[in-house]
Design an enzyme around this catalytic site. Structure first.
Site, mmCIF file in Angstrom:
data_model
loop_
_atom_site.group_PDB
_atom_site.id
_atom_site.type_symbol
_atom_site.label_atom_id
_atom_site.label_comp_id
_atom_site.label_asym_id
_atom_site.label_seq_id
_atom_site.Cartn_x
_atom_site.Cartn_y
_atom_site.Cartn_z
ATOM 1 N N SER A 103 0.814 -1.212 0.000
ATOM 2 C CA SER A 103 0.000 0.000 0.000
ATOM 3 C C SER A 103 0.855 1.273 0.000
ATOM 4 O O SER A 103 1.585 1.508 -0.953
ATOM 5 C CB SER A 103 -0.959 -0.053 1.199
ATOM 6 N N ASP A 244 -2.468 6.100 -3.484
ATOM 7 C CA ASP A 244 -1.423 5.427 -2.710
ATOM 8 C C ASP A 244 -0.917 4.242 -3.551
ATOM 9 O O ASP A 244 -1.343 4.044 -4.684
ATOM 10 C CB ASP A 244 -1.959 5.012 -1.331
ATOM 11 N N ASP A 246 -1.392 1.105 -3.832
ATOM 12 C CA ASP A 246 -2.263 0.086 -4.427
ATOM 13 C C ASP A 246 -3.615 0.658 -4.845
ATOM 14 O O ASP A 246 -4.529 -0.094 -5.213
ATOM 15 C CB ASP A 246 -2.434 -1.122 -3.495
ATOM 16 N N ASP A 248 -6.227 1.918 -3.466
ATOM 17 C CA ASP A 248 -7.533 1.803 -2.807
ATOM 18 C C ASP A 248 -7.921 3.158 -2.211
ATOM 19 O O ASP A 248 -9.058 3.357 -1.804
ATOM 20 C CB ASP A 248 -7.579 0.671 -1.761
HETATM 21 MG MG MG Z 1 -3.716 1.265 0.089
#
Ligand code: MG
Length: 458
Positions: A103, A244, A246, A248
């Site tokens: 992340s 960020d 990844d 999400d």
């Molecule tokens: Mg993340």
């Protein structure tokens, strides 16, 4: 209803994370896959995704080996955002998924998130079962003729992109310029295309997959986003959006290139959803700014607070909806928003499209929309300690005269302010938050708490 956090050993709030070669290795990845493969059983099929980190292929190879040896089939989606993998697991009717990502952590980190068949992150009870299987090495390896198959589906983002675009009015972004900073991460393959298909003129920076993160670190901070801010001003864009590591989460800068705090974004999006769904319910952790509660009240909406962690918000949302409650949106103050009609997880690509829809429908510059929100000042501090539980107990005594809530650490309401003191889920830290409409009151509250806990620090 309330979800309680259970103690986990390897897994934190968002999966397992560590520094490659130290506390995150292919051996750990192999054992996680063997444990999950054992839980699922032979003949089941899992999806595998990863972010752009250098260590991704090494961990992916170990995860392949673990699942195949347990008789599970693996579909490798290669580099995809976490919410894209979550969407694909559900859309393909897979039995689970594994996302290799750390992340927002720096490049030397990597980690693993386990996805269930319904696209949600694995809950605490099953995660503890998975850990027990790992600890006792109770892996069910199958014979040579029952090993799983490995296949690849490298262009699967298309289905996720289409699913998001279909949720918004056709061409709603026509004439709007937007700048995207995927930060050399997986959203390069998704967010620019989502916005283009909604009609936007899209500029992209840090637009090459690169796990050394040459443009900026994976955490989208104000300092890290100065290139995005400059590009927004240079191109007269309506806003800039960054993800960020990844994707999400999504963090925005306004049309002047000014950084927008994730709590403000959530307040704005919450206000938009409440205006369309009066009387609805918003779900968010206790650490979120009261700006969300304030905008909800305007439309007769209510806020249901949960323990900290998006997985708890997501699972609470689903449970409330099963009970017939009108849950309209959920999320956190860090740029992670959950859209229950889309899927029960944070989704940075949905955030980008929603911000576009919001700015177009309100027909106002983003900075004006932010200026209309009630203003709160929040202070956040963290201190090193191994005595966080004692600190919480002391706070319970010290603030005995105030209304408190102990679902996660201790939250105290006093005057126009609130405070939250909670042990970190992953590090030997205590986190302290205070917030008020009156900045002085929030600051004094923070100083008083820091003074009270000073004897417990290292
Ligand atoms: Mg993340």
């Amino acid at each position: 209803m309330e979800l309680v956090k259970l103690e986990k050993q390897y897994f934190g709030t968002n999966g397992v994370r560590g520094v490659i070669g130290i506390d995150m290795t292919p051996q750990i990845a192999l054992e996680i896959a063997e444990a999950f493969g054992t839980m699922l059983g032979p003949g089941k099929t899992v999806g595998l995704g990863r972010d752009t980190r250098i260590s991704g292929p090494a961990l992916a190879a170990a995860i392949h080996a673990g699942f195949l040896s347990c008789g599970c089939n693996v579909i490798d989606f290669d580099i995809v955002p976490t919410p894209c993998l979550q969407y694909l697991v559900r859309d393909h009717h897979l039995d689970g998924g594994v996302m290799i990502t750390a992340s927002h952590n720096p490049p030397e980190y990597n980690g693993i998130k386990i996805i269930e068949a319904d696209g949600t992150e694995m809950g605490d009870e099953r995660t503890i079962r998975l850990e027990q299987t790992m600890i006792h090495k109770e892996f069910c390896c199958v014979s040579w003729d029952k090993l799983g198959n490995a296949t690849a589906e490298p262009h699967a983002c298309e289905r996720y992109i289409c699913a998001i675009v279909a949720r918004f009015p056709k061409d709603c972004g026509r004439g709007i310029t937007v700048v995207v900073d995927p930060g050399n991460g997986p959203a390069i393959a998704t967010t620019p295309e989502i916005l283009r298909r909604l009609g936007c003129i899209v500029h992209v920076i840090n637009e090459r997959f690169d796990g050394t993160f040459p443009g900026r670190l994976p955490e989208p901070t104000a300092e890290g986003l100065c290139e995005l801010s400059a590009k927004v001003v240079e191109t007269n864009a309506a806003f800039g959006v960054a993800h960020d590591g990844d994707a999400d989460r999504a963090i925005f800068v306004d049309e002047h290139g000014r950084f927008v705090d994730g709590n403000i974004t959530f307040g704005l999006v919450a206000s938009y959803f409440c205006s369309k769904n009066p009387g609805g319910v918003i779900v968010t952790p206790v650490s979120t700014s009261r700006v969300v509660e304030a905008v909800a009240a305007v439309y007769g909406c209510s806020v249901n607070y949960t323990v900290v962690g998006s997985i708890y918000a997501a699972r609470t949302m689903r449970t409330l909806m099963e009970e017939g409650k009108p849950v309209i949106i959920g999320g956190e103050g860090n740029g992670g928003i959950i859209y229950p009609n889309h899927q029960f997880c944070r989704d940075g690509g949905m955030n980008a499209a929603t911000m576009l829809d919001l700015v177009v429908e309100r027909n106002q510059p983003l900075s004006n929309l932010i200026a209309e929100l009630p203003t709160f000042t929040m202070y956040q501090e963290k201190r090193r300690t191994r005595r966080a539980k004692e600190i919480v107990a002391h706070m319970q005594v010290y603030f005995a005269g105030c209304p408190t809530d102990t679902r996660d650490g201790i939250r105290i309401a006093r005057g126009g302010a609130w405070a939250l003191i909670r042990p970190s889920g992953t590090e030997p830290l205590v986190r302290v938050y205070t917030e008020s409409k009156d900045a002085d009151e929030a600051k004094q509250f923070m100083d008083e708490i820091l003074g009270q806990i000073s004897g417990y620090l290292e």
